[in-house]
Design an enzyme around this catalytic site. Structure first.
Site, PDB file in Angstrom:
ATOM      1  N   LYS A  53     -12.262  -6.050  -0.117  1.00  0.00           N
ATOM      2  CA  LYS A  53     -13.419  -5.166  -0.356  1.00  0.00           C
ATOM      3  C   LYS A  53     -14.624  -5.993  -0.798  1.00  0.00           C
ATOM      4  O   LYS A  53     -15.747  -5.774  -0.346  1.00  0.00           O
ATOM      5  CB  LYS A  53     -13.057  -4.098  -1.392  1.00  0.00           C
ATOM      6  CG  LYS A  53     -12.080  -3.059  -0.858  1.00  0.00           C
ATOM      7  CD  LYS A  53     -11.460  -2.194  -1.955  1.00  0.00           C
ATOM      8  CE  LYS A  53     -10.400  -1.263  -1.367  1.00  0.00           C
ATOM      9  NZ  LYS A  53      -9.633  -0.511  -2.377  1.00  0.00           N
ATOM     10  N   GLN A  97      -8.923   0.435  -8.669  1.00  0.00           N
ATOM     11  CA  GLN A  97      -7.821   0.242  -7.715  1.00  0.00           C
ATOM     12  C   GLN A  97      -6.536   0.868  -8.262  1.00  0.00           C
ATOM     13  O   GLN A  97      -6.171   0.651  -9.425  1.00  0.00           O
ATOM     14  CB  GLN A  97      -7.622  -1.260  -7.450  1.00  0.00           C
ATOM     15  CG  GLN A  97      -6.610  -1.579  -6.378  1.00  0.00           C
ATOM     16  CD  GLN A  97      -7.021  -1.103  -4.970  1.00  0.00           C
ATOM     17  OE1 GLN A  97      -8.199  -1.053  -4.645  1.00  0.00           O
ATOM     18  NE2 GLN A  97      -6.057  -0.730  -4.166  1.00  0.00           N
ATOM     19  N   ASP A 120     -14.627   6.525  -4.146  1.00  0.00           N
ATOM     20  CA  ASP A 120     -13.261   6.773  -3.668  1.00  0.00           C
ATOM     21  C   ASP A 120     -13.037   8.251  -3.357  1.00  0.00           C
ATOM     22  O   ASP A 120     -12.057   8.608  -2.706  1.00  0.00           O
ATOM     23  CB  ASP A 120     -12.251   6.379  -4.757  1.00  0.00           C
ATOM     24  CG  ASP A 120     -11.588   5.038  -4.496  1.00  0.00           C
ATOM     25  OD1 ASP A 120     -11.458   4.663  -3.325  1.00  0.00           O
ATOM     26  OD2 ASP A 120     -11.199   4.383  -5.486  1.00  0.00           O
TER      27      ASP A 120
HETATM   28  N1  GUN Z   1      -4.818   2.224  -3.631  1.00  0.00           N
HETATM   29  C1  GUN Z   1      -4.394   2.534  -2.373  1.00  0.00           C
HETATM   30  N2  GUN Z   1      -5.410   3.085  -1.671  1.00  0.00           N
HETATM   31  C2  GUN Z   1      -6.469   3.140  -2.493  1.00  0.00           C
HETATM   32  C3  GUN Z   1      -7.801   3.606  -2.327  1.00  0.00           C
HETATM   33  O1  GUN Z   1      -8.227   4.108  -1.283  1.00  0.00           O
HETATM   34  N3  GUN Z   1      -8.598   3.480  -3.414  1.00  0.00           N
HETATM   35  C4  GUN Z   1      -8.162   2.946  -4.583  1.00  0.00           C
HETATM   36  N4  GUN Z   1      -9.017   2.889  -5.597  1.00  0.00           N
HETATM   37  N5  GUN Z   1      -6.937   2.523  -4.766  1.00  0.00           N
HETATM   38  C5  GUN Z   1      -6.101   2.615  -3.717  1.00  0.00           C
END
Ligand code: GUN
Length: 295
Positions: A53, A97, A120
């Site tokens: 990211k 995350q 998110d």
């Molecule tokens: N863990 C697995 N997928 C995601 C996501 O789309 N966002 C976040 N913050 N954590 C994740």
């Protein structure tokens, strides 16, 4: 005839190129979209996602910060960090995350992220907006990416029966909400299957479009797919493979070799949904920054 391969990397690249215009327009108004990613603990898969990211932000010209916290971090410490990021004017999007360590209540943390910075789409305000089709809500990046991938690959959803395997709050549930909306990539008849669904094969075989996000390596076999169906594999699982230097290979939730003989089109793993998820996170961060830069 083997299935057409749906190339998420190519579609994601094209969308990031389009996004450059919006990023330049914001720049002209003195705004650089900024994303903060918070990683708690040392889960290797989460660390990889966060690194990817950050790299995508660098390449797109977005500001980003990655805050890495020890796995012993308390809930109070994490909430204090979220508050600080909520008040930070350089940061337009905040991503915590998941999964978080056991001592931390995930819901409490996600609810503390300002809804205006919740790129998110996990805050209840955004979950609600997405479920009623309010476009000001942030759409979770993975289902938003799947929807864009279908639209841009020429897969019509209107009137089709879409079966989603998996009811998670990150993928399955918001995916159903997006597909039900009235508009491009919507207007579908949606069925959501999960671990308690009886005779799941009889349901998945009805799907014109089968979206699999159950988190189990190669769960969907060829015989679970209707001939000619479009198959979207959201899963990313590490499977031991001593023949490789890193000791594992990535496989999806679909048995790819079997599925591609039956399906009409299919997304690969890697190179399918993954690049789209990161692209949509960038889109959401730009959307978040736009709120603070009136035209
Ligand atoms: N863990 C697995 N997928 C995601 C996501 O789309 N966002 C976040 N913050 N954590 C994740």
């Amino acid at each position: 005839m083997p299935a057409r391969i749906i190339d998420g990397a190519a579609v994601g690249d094209a969308m990031r190129t389009e996004l450059q215009r919006d990023i330049r327009a914001l720049g002209a108004r003195g705004v650089t979209p900024g994303l903060a990613a918070v990683l708690v603990g040392d889960d290797p898969a989460s660390a990889t996602y966060v690194r990817m990211k950050g790299k995508a932000c660098d390449e797109a010209g977005l500001y980003h910060e990655t805050i890495r916290l020890a796995k012993e971090t308390t809930e109070a410490e994490l909430l204090a960090l979220v508050e600080r990021l909520n008040a930070d004017h350089k940061i337009h999007g905040i991503l915590v995350q998941l999964p978080l360590p056991k001592q931390i209540n995930t819901q409490r943390v996600l609810h503390r992220v300002s809804p205006e910075k919740d790129v998110d789409g996990f805050h209840p305000e955004n979950v609600g907006k997405v479920s009623i089709g309010d476009p000001t809500g942030f759409r979770p990046a993975t289902p938003y990416g799947v929807q864009q991938l279908l639209v841009r690959s020429g897969v019509e959803t209107t009137g089709t029966h879409v079966v989603i395997v998996g009811r998670s709050t990150i993928v399955g549930r918001p995916m159903a909400a997006l597909l039900l909306q009235d508009g491009p990539g919507g207007n579908a008849t949606v069925t959501v299957c999960h671990s308690r669904t009886r005779d799941i094969k009889s349901v998945t075989r009805q799907a014109d479009i089968l979206i699999v996000a159950i988190g189990k390596a190669e769960f969907v076999t060829g015989e679970m797919i209707k001939p000619g169906a479009v198959v979207v594999d959201v899963g990313v699982n590490r499977m031991d493979d001593p023949s490789l230097k890193k000791g594992y290979r990535l496989v999806g939730d679909v048995q790819f070799e079997e599925a591609k003989k039956v399906a009409g089109a299919i997304t690969p793993v890697p190179g399918g949904v993954g690049p789209m998820t990161i692209t949509m996170l960038l889109y959401n961060t730009v959307q978040a920054a736009r709120q603070w830069a009136p035209a």
